[in-house]
Design an enzyme around this catalytic site. Structure first.
Site, mmCIF file in Angstrom:
data_model
loop_
_atom_site.group_PDB
_atom_site.id
_atom_site.type_symbol
_atom_site.label_atom_id
_atom_site.label_comp_id
_atom_site.label_asym_id
_atom_site.label_seq_id
_atom_site.Cartn_x
_atom_site.Cartn_y
_atom_site.Cartn_z
ATOM 1 N N HIS A 1 -3.070 -10.985 52.558
ATOM 2 C CA HIS A 1 -3.701 -11.754 51.485
ATOM 3 C C HIS A 1 -4.075 -13.165 51.920
ATOM 4 O O HIS A 1 -5.029 -13.739 51.386
ATOM 5 C CB HIS A 1 -2.771 -11.838 50.275
ATOM 6 N N ASN B 1 -4.035 -2.163 42.421
ATOM 7 C CA ASN B 1 -4.564 -2.168 43.789
ATOM 8 C C ASN B 1 -4.030 -0.963 44.574
ATOM 9 O O ASN B 1 -3.443 -1.089 45.645
ATOM 10 C CB ASN B 1 -4.195 -3.476 44.487
#
Length: 496
Positions: free
Chosen positions: A367, A336
């Site tokens: 998140h 990521n």
């Protein structure tokens, strides 16, 4: 209460096809949208070249396609991107540049957090496609603009890092520039993040990063193999998700048969396999997103030392480096990547103290609020410090010969793979009690060994002279004192 796919807001025009192929409608819509985006990307590159049409035309096209396909996938939920973007844009135009970046970060994270909390209510632990993912990417976009605008309007360039200088913005974007950036179709559904200056350079057909001449055009035609390779990889992992991954369900980690009837080494092996396979959905989505971006001409990143063009500007994962990484550091660096750049840009490079702690904290909040996420982020911080300690204390003993160094690399590669599974499985099953059960079955051995590595290993095997500070000293730096906490809240109070 109805939840999950019963509340899916996207189009159901292709429900008949979803029933025929046996895919949930949200997943089928995602595949259809990305396929259409791939065709639009080729059209964009071949027809709407910057030499043939105005910059505004290119922006309007990317904006219109993004909104249309976003509505197809998410229905009325696409309005969340409009609302969040509008709020951020209002702040940018009306708040003092000295503090606008903090205000935009607060408002954007608050809006994203409300969507995360709402999802916890209607589909805890589910995987139905909804607008939360695109809003996470949009949060990165609006906050990165705000921080770059703050840098460009209030800070001298000699006080900025190289990364910050690259992304500074010295004027507020127009509404067309801003919203075409938020909605541009190339990375709308699954990213990766493209920074604002890179997007504007792309639509203008300029690339000042690799040339002293700001009017030098991009190489707009990526090598066909670049797109084909990523598209083939995405298809491979998509098929793997359909035909292989279902035989290794993550939910089996909560099954009494796994918890109480399987040997510890059998449990560990299944943990490694199922978490490795769970990554396939990210590989599938990210490679497809990169293929779409490259097909449209977005992703050129200068030249290699031997003069070959690079197409890695839009990249979230290096799969081989990630899967074969020799240590935690390399694992983190290759996963990521665009999100890591975002975290570095707005937190790590700016925090005066406790950089790692604040970076992990923002990453966790971004998140969402599943308890398993916080198991993973805490474990990730702990394992990172432990790995640094092991490297400083143990690695020098394996550098006496090439053979010994190779043995060390093999050991660290295997231990990293096992440690990664141990860290990330809560991120996948997301539940607090289920994660705790699995850890209890392993007697929290990973956490215990990490603590030993941090606090005891440097005493038993002191790092050679010249090595940097011990992991324990770094860990101590992560924990704020009472006076530091008080100063933090006093400063927030003064700003408000």
């Amino acid at each position: 209460m109805a939840g999950g796919r019963a509340l899916y807001a996207g189009s159901r025009v292709f429900q008949w096809l979803a029933n025929f192929v046996g895919l949930p409608i949200d997943q089928l819509n995602f595949i259809i949208s990305q396929s259409v985006m791939l065709l639009l990307a080729v059209l964009y590159r071949k027809v709407l070249r910057h030499q043939n049409v105005s910059v505004e035309t290119r922006q309007i096209f990317t904006l219109s396609c993004g909104i249309a396909l976003g509505y197809f996938c998410f229905g009325h939920q696409i309005s969340h991107l409009c609302v969040q973007g509008t709020l951020a844009y209002i702040v940018m135009n009306n708040v003092n540049p000295e503090i606008l970046h903090r205000r935009v970060l607060f408002i954007s994270m608050l809006y994203l957090s409300s969507l995360h909390l709402l999802r916890l209510q209607y589909e805890f632990g589910g995987w139905t496609l909804d607008i939360t993912g695109p809003v996470m990417i949009a949060t990165q976009k609006v906050t990165s603009i705000a921080f770059s605008l703050h840098d460009g309007l209030t800070r001298p360039e000699d006080k900025l890092t190289v990364h910050q200088r690259k992304h500074i913005i010295k004027r507020i974007p127009t509404m067309l520039e801003f919203f075409s950036y938020i909605f541009h179709f190339q990375t709308l559904l699954c990213g990766p993040l493209v920074f604002y200056n890179d997007y504007i350079d792309f639509v203008k057909g300029t690339n000042p990063q690799v040339s002293k001449n700001p009017e030098e055009v991009f190489i707009e035609s990526p090598p066909p193999k670049q797109v084909v390779r990523k598209l083939a990889g995405s298809i491979f992992f998509g098929l793997f998700l359909i035909f292989v991954v279902p035989f290794f369900p993550v939910n089996y980690l909560k099954d009494p048969k796994y918890l109480y009837e399987t040997s510890w080494y059998g449990q560990l092996l299944y943990l490694v396999i199922c978490t490795s396979f769970a990554r396939c959905k990210y590989y599938h989505a990210w490679l497809l997103g990169e293929a779409v971006a490259n097909a449209s001409g977005l992703g050129f990143n200068g030249f290699t030392t031997d003069g070959k063009p690079k197409w890695d500007l839009v990249s979230n994962i290096d799969i081989l480096k990630f899967e074969l990484s020799l240590n935690v550091r390399d694992t983190v660096k290759t996963w990521n990547k665009s999100t890591q750049q975002w975290l570095k840009m707005i937190v790590y490079d700016r925090a005066p103290t406790h950089k790692t702690l604040l970076t992990f904290l923002l990453s966790a909040l971004w998140h969402g609020f599943y308890p398993g996420y916080y198991f993973t982020f805490f474990g990730g911080a702990l394992f990172t410090m432990a790995a640094r300690s092991v490297r400083r204390s143990i690695r020098p003993y394996f550098q006496s010969s090439r053979q010994m160094a190779f043995v060390y690399d093999i050991i660290t590669c295997l231990s990293t793979k096992v440690g990664l599974a141990y860290i990330v499985f809560p991120f996948v099953i997301v539940e607090f009690y289920a994660s705790l059960q699995v850890y209890w079955n392993f007697y929290f051995i990973g956490h215990i060994l990490s603590i030993i590595a941090i606090f005891l290993l440097p005493k038993v095997f002191p790092p050679p002279e010249g090595q940097s500070k011990s992991a324990r000293e770094e860990m101590d730096k992560l924990i704020p004192t009472a006076s530091e906490i008080n100063r933090f809240f006093q400063s927030r109070k003064a700003l408000n």
